[in-house]
Scaffold this active site. Structure first.
Site, PDB file in Angstrom:
ATOM      1  N   TYR A  25      63.654  60.570  48.118  1.00 12.46           N
ATOM      2  CA  TYR A  25      63.876  61.407  46.935  1.00 12.46           C
ATOM      3  C   TYR A  25      65.294  61.266  46.372  1.00 12.46           C
ATOM      4  CZ  TYR A  25      59.211  63.151  47.477  1.00 12.46           C
ATOM      5  OH  TYR A  25      57.838  63.216  47.539  1.00 12.46           O
TER       6      TYR A  25
ATOM      7  N   ARG B 189      65.015  58.391  44.046  1.00  8.29           N
ATOM      8  CA  ARG B 189      64.329  58.795  42.806  1.00  8.29           C
ATOM      9  C   ARG B 189      65.303  59.575  41.907  1.00  8.29           C
ATOM     10  NH1 ARG B 189      61.823  56.283  45.419  1.00  8.29           N
ATOM     11  NH2 ARG B 189      62.480  54.895  43.786  1.00  8.29           N
TER      12      ARG B 189
ATOM     13  N   GLN C 242      52.933  66.770  35.592  1.00  9.90           N
ATOM     14  CA  GLN C 242      52.880  66.404  37.013  1.00  9.90           C
ATOM     15  C   GLN C 242      54.192  65.740  37.409  1.00  9.90           C
ATOM     16  OE1 GLN C 242      48.831  64.476  38.018  1.00  9.90           O
ATOM     17  NE2 GLN C 242      48.987  64.383  35.803  1.00  9.90           N
ATOM     18  N   ASN C 243      55.028  65.464  36.410  1.00  6.36           N
ATOM     19  CA  ASN C 243      56.265  64.741  36.695  1.00  6.36           C
ATOM     20  C   ASN C 243      57.313  65.668  37.293  1.00  6.36           C
ATOM     21  OD1 ASN C 243      54.960  62.605  35.597  1.00  6.36           O
ATOM     22  ND2 ASN C 243      56.008  62.688  33.614  1.00  6.36           N
ATOM     23  N   VAL C 244      58.088  65.090  38.208  1.00  6.65           N
ATOM     24  CA  VAL C 244      59.150  65.883  38.829  1.00  6.65           C
ATOM     25  C   VAL C 244      60.487  65.620  38.129  1.00  6.65           C
ATOM     26  CG1 VAL C 244      57.937  66.054  41.029  1.00  6.65           C
ATOM     27  CG2 VAL C 244      59.517  64.143  40.655  1.00  6.65           C
TER      28      VAL C 244
ATOM     29  N   HIS D  95      54.111  69.717  40.122  1.00  6.30           N
ATOM     30  CA  HIS D  95      54.420  69.057  41.396  1.00  6.30           C
ATOM     31  C   HIS D  95      55.886  69.204  41.812  1.00  6.30           C
ATOM     32  CE1 HIS D  95      50.648  66.309  40.872  1.00  6.30           C
ATOM     33  NE2 HIS D  95      50.343  67.525  41.255  1.00  6.30           N
TER      34      HIS D  95
ATOM     35  N   GLY E  81      49.520  59.481  30.001  1.00  2.08           N
ATOM     36  CA  GLY E  81      50.106  58.701  31.097  1.00  2.08           C
ATOM     37  C   GLY E  81      49.826  59.206  32.498  1.00  2.08           C
TER      38      GLY E  81
HETATM   39  P1  OAD Z   1      50.020  57.256  38.270  1.00  2.00           P
HETATM   40  O1  OAD Z   1      51.009  56.246  38.682  1.00  2.00           O
HETATM   41  O2  OAD Z   1      48.840  57.487  39.162  1.00  2.00           O
HETATM   42  O3  OAD Z   1      49.433  56.890  36.835  1.00  2.00           O
HETATM   43  C1  OAD Z   1      50.289  56.524  35.785  1.00  2.00           C
HETATM   44  C2  OAD Z   1      49.470  56.295  34.535  1.00  2.00           C
HETATM   45  O4  OAD Z   1      50.385  56.013  33.489  1.00  2.00           O
HETATM   46  C3  OAD Z   1      48.481  55.126  34.605  1.00  2.00           C
HETATM   47  O5  OAD Z   1      47.222  55.532  34.119  1.00  2.00           O
HETATM   48  C4  OAD Z   1      49.118  54.076  33.682  1.00  2.00           C
HETATM   49  O6  OAD Z   1      48.144  53.281  33.027  1.00  2.00           O
HETATM   50  C5  OAD Z   1      49.859  54.951  32.701  1.00  2.00           C
HETATM   51  N1  OAD Z   1      51.001  54.310  32.001  1.00  2.00           N
HETATM   52  C6  OAD Z   1      51.794  53.303  32.402  1.00  2.00           C
HETATM   53  N2  OAD Z   1      52.753  53.026  31.493  1.00  2.00           N
HETATM   54  C7  OAD Z   1      52.554  53.908  30.479  1.00  2.00           C
HETATM   55  C8  OAD Z   1      53.219  54.161  29.243  1.00  2.00           C
HETATM   56  N3  OAD Z   1      54.296  53.447  28.846  1.00  2.00           N
HETATM   57  N4  OAD Z   1      52.746  55.141  28.449  1.00  2.00           N
HETATM   58  C9  OAD Z   1      51.652  55.877  28.817  1.00  2.00           C
HETATM   59  N5  OAD Z   1      50.995  55.677  29.974  1.00  2.00           N
HETATM   60  C10 OAD Z   1      51.425  54.720  30.795  1.00  2.00           C
HETATM   61  O7  OAD Z   1      50.815  58.625  37.999  1.00  2.00           O
HETATM   62  P2  OAD Z   1      50.284  60.122  37.886  1.00  2.00           P
HETATM   63  O8  OAD Z   1      48.902  60.164  37.365  1.00  2.00           O
HETATM   64  O9  OAD Z   1      51.327  60.903  37.211  1.00  2.00           O
HETATM   65  O10 OAD Z   1      52.581  63.391  42.828  1.00  2.00           O
HETATM   66  O11 OAD Z   1      50.266  60.541  39.409  1.00  2.00           O
HETATM   67  C11 OAD Z   1      49.919  61.851  39.754  1.00  2.00           C
HETATM   68  C12 OAD Z   1      50.713  62.293  40.962  1.00  2.00           C
HETATM   69  O12 OAD Z   1      50.570  61.358  42.030  1.00  2.00           O
HETATM   70  C13 OAD Z   1      52.203  62.355  40.733  1.00  2.00           C
HETATM   71  O13 OAD Z   1      52.605  63.578  40.174  1.00  2.00           O
HETATM   72  C14 OAD Z   1      52.779  62.178  42.102  1.00  2.00           C
HETATM   73  C15 OAD Z   1      51.882  61.061  42.573  1.00  2.00           C
HETATM   74  O14 OAD Z   1      51.747  60.895  43.919  1.00  2.00           O
HETATM   75  C16 OAD Z   1      53.446  63.761  43.790  1.00  2.00           C
HETATM   76  O15 OAD Z   1      54.372  63.073  44.131  1.00  2.00           O
HETATM   77  C17 OAD Z   1      53.146  65.096  44.384  1.00  2.00           C
END
Ligand code: OAD
Length: 226
Positions: free
Chosen positions: A53, A56, A86-88, A104, A170
């Site tokens: 972290y 990050r 969901q972003n930190v 999160h 995203g």
């Molecule tokens: P993911 O990494 O699972 O998904 C990211 C999404 O962003 C994907 O669908 C990509 O296609 C999309 N993406 C990539 N570049 C992009 C851009 N420039 N514009 C728009 N979209 C884009 O991330 P999350 O769904 O946020 O939790 O993940 C959910 C949770 O899992 C996070 O909050 C984190 C992680 O483990 C914890 O750490 C508790």
């Protein structure tokens, strides 16, 4: 004013240079979730968790909000915008959005391991072993780890239930309970999803897909709804 609820994920901040989790080159390709993002990891190897972290946080301190974040701020002139993220990271805050709920946790905050109500701002990038809360207990990252409850989910559900429009940006919609929020949107509420890639949704909800990056996608969304 109509209520626009926006659910954001890691893709929202990708154009700010922050890595997503599940894509090629994403964080979970390099790190094992069970070693850095669970309560067991914290018990087993807190130094590794702190380092993960800290890295990050270092990246976040040199990142800036992108045009996607800024577009959401502009939307406040026309809608009552509620952001559920969901972003930190704190890029929604730094871009100027005024109504944000973190599902999160927050990377720039720490929390007491003895009393979860004690939450502090982290000055700079580093949280160290030996950094203590006012009751003398070790501080941990203020992050919701896998296997932990999501304290703000009920608030988020009630926000989505009250949405006139739901905009998702995203997120791979793989992590629950956040991914389940879409199904709480009222039947008549239009749902838009901005993501340049295909999203494997667990919902059968009708969705207007905007297959673009967040910055261009928000611009397109603004043209569609105004
Ligand atoms: P993911 O990494 O699972 O998904 C990211 C999404 O962003 C994907 O669908 C990509 O296609 C999309 N993406 C990539 N570049 C992009 C851009 N420039 N514009 C728009 N979209 C884009 O991330 P999350 O769904 O946020 O939790 O993940 C959910 C949770 O899992 C996070 O909050 C984190 C992680 O483990 C914890 O750490 C508790």
């Amino acid at each position: 004013m109509k209520k626009l609820v926006v659910l954001t994920g890691a893709g929202m901040s990708a154009e700010s240079g922050l890595r997503t989790f599940r894509e090629m080159g994403g964080l979970w390709e390099e790190y094992d979730i069970s070693e850095v993002a669970t309560p067991e990891a914290w018990r087993r190897n807190p130094e590794l968790v702190l380092r993960f972290y800290n890295e990050r946080r270092k990246a976040l301190l040199s990142a800036l909000p992108n045009n996607g974040h800024l577009g959401l701020v502009k939307l406040e002139e026309h809608f009552k915008v509620r952001i559920i993220t969901q972003n930190v990271d704190d890029l929604h805050e730094r871009s100027g959005s005024t109504d944000i709920l973190h599902l999160h946790g927050e990377l720039r905050k720490s929390r007491s391991t003895a009393d979860p109500r004690l939450v502090y701002d982290i000055d700079g990038w580093e949280l160290k072993s030996g950094d203590l809360c006012e009751k003398g207990s070790q501080l941990r990252p203020h992050i919701v780890w896998f296997g932990e409850a999501v304290p703000n989910i009920e608030i988020a559900i009630s926000d989505v239930k009250g949405a006139d429009i739901l905009l998702i940006i995203g997120t791979s919609m793989q992590v629950y309970p956040a991914a389940g929020l879409i199904d709480y949107a009222p039947r008549h509420t239009p749902v838009y999803l901005i993501d340049p890639n295909e999203t494997a949704l667990g919902s059968t909800r009708k969705i207007e897909f905007i297959r673009m990056k967040a910055s261009e996608g928000v611009e397109k969304f603004i043209k569609m709804v105004l």
